[in-house]
Motif scaffolding. Structure first.
Motif: not given
Length: 375
Positions: A124-127, A153-162
């Motif tokens: 929901k936050a990604f949207k 989800l992080c890969k789908k949105h190309n976002v760095v995951l920590i």
């Protein structure tokens, strides 16, 4: 077994040096060679050995887990005005570095299945915020988050995951160490953690170039020159050689500490299971937790404050579950995505004594005190 305040205090989770004295061997070496100042063989060794232990390509030994999160955000390119999704149910050290970078935290709710970041809330936050720059997930109390869904989800949105694995060193998710699924993982060696260096942290990543850059930043960003030259903002974040020596010794007994933490939880389950309204922290088939702090929720007549007061009367330390970040005075102005599950866990949660030096007699004192509240 009725006890009183003269009994020796039982701590929540205190430092536990090895019986074998591994730590002193490395510390003595640092003294004998006069490598007291930052850097040295122990720093190099601790980085190498920790990385090998968790299965990461590289590591940077730092002054704290907070410093590690800060440098992870910097390495991820997070800067002024960037949005960072952060688990709400956590200690403030997870969120503070977002502010250090002048970025904007958006707090994500937990679920009951893991007590950690809820993948549905994250989606929901990604949207709502498609421009997000990074995600910080936490493995609370040694319980791993649902990493497959979060990584996807992080890969789908190309976002760095920590991954904030400050509390989960020694925890496995589907046979792999927590802290090694994201782009960056961080560990803490604070005095209350499963192993300690008195204070310290580690940043790990398979991206060796980024870890090398983090080491550079952590050493005041001193350029290669005979004089002191600085082309970038630097930080005084490098772990000392003495502290790293303690860490090398502690790492040798990590598996023993995980085994004892598991023993403590099983003792509590055996003795307290079945009490009305008392439930234990969740268990999932894909999770092999280190159970850093054995935790429960109370939803019946006995409330957390009753447990806190009863245990303290018997000179026994306990603690509430973390107060969510979106409820904290400093952070309450920032957005929160979820259904308030983290708030419920805070209202109903109790962290029980989980000190690896506890004897069965100590554990007996704890459970008898708690059982007395149901009489």
């Amino acid at each position: 077994m009725k006890t009183n305040k003269v009994n020796e205090r039982i701590f929540l989770s205190s430092p536990h040096m090895s019986d074998e004295g591994y730590e002193m061997e490395y510390v003595k070496e640092a003294f004998d060679t006069n490598w007291i100042a930052p850097l040295g063989a122990n720093v190099d060794g601790f980085e190498r050995e920790l990385a090998e232990k968790v299965g990461s390509n590289s590591a940077a030994a730092l002054t704290s887990g907070t410093a590690a999160i800060h440098l992870a955000l910097k390495a991820a390119g997070v800067g002024s005005g960037d949005i960072v999704f952060c688990q709400s149910l956590t200690f403030s050290a997870t969120a503070n570095p977002i502010i250090y970078q002048n970025a904007i935290p958006v707090f994500i709710d937990s679920n009951y299945e893991t007590w950690n970041m809820c993948p549905k809330a994250l989606e929901k936050a990604f949207k709502k915020y498609p421009e997000v720059k990074a995600v910080i997930v936490v493995h609370l109390y040694g319980l791993s988050a649902d990493m497959d869904k979060i990584v996807e989800l992080c890969k789908k949105h190309n976002v760095v995951l920590i991954e904030d694995a400050a509390e989960s060193l020694g925890t496995y998710y589907k046979g792999k160490h927590t802290g090694t699924f994201g782009d960056y993982g961080i560990f803490s060696f604070n005095g209350n953690k499963i192993i300690t260096t008195s204070g310290g942290g580690m940043l790990v990543s398979d991206n060796e170039e980024r870890i090398a850059k983090a080491r550079f930043w952590a050493t005041q960003s001193r350029d290669q020159a005979k004089h002191y030259q600085h082309s970038e903002l630097g930080f005084n974040y490098r772990m000392s050689n003495v502290v790293a020596g303690i860490g090398r010794g502690q790492l040798k007994v990590l598996d023993q500490r995980v085994a004892k933490k598991n023993y403590i939880l099983e003792f509590y389950k055996r003795e307290l299971g079945g009490l009305e309204g008392l439930e234990f922290m969740p268990s999932n088939e894909w999770d092999e937790p280190n159970y850093w702090l054995s935790s429960i929720t109370l939803t019946g007549k006995v409330r957390p404050i009753d447990v806190f007061n009863a245990l303290e009367t018997e000179n026994i330390e306990s603690r509430p579950v973390w107060k969510p970040m979106h409820l904290q005075p400093f952070f309450e102005k920032y957005d929160f995505v979820g259904e308030g599950i983290s708030e419920k866990l805070f209202e109903n949660g109790v962290c029980l004594p989980s000190d690896t030096k506890m004897t069965d007699e100590d554990l007996g004192r704890v459970v008898e005190t708690i059982k007395g509240l149901w009489i």
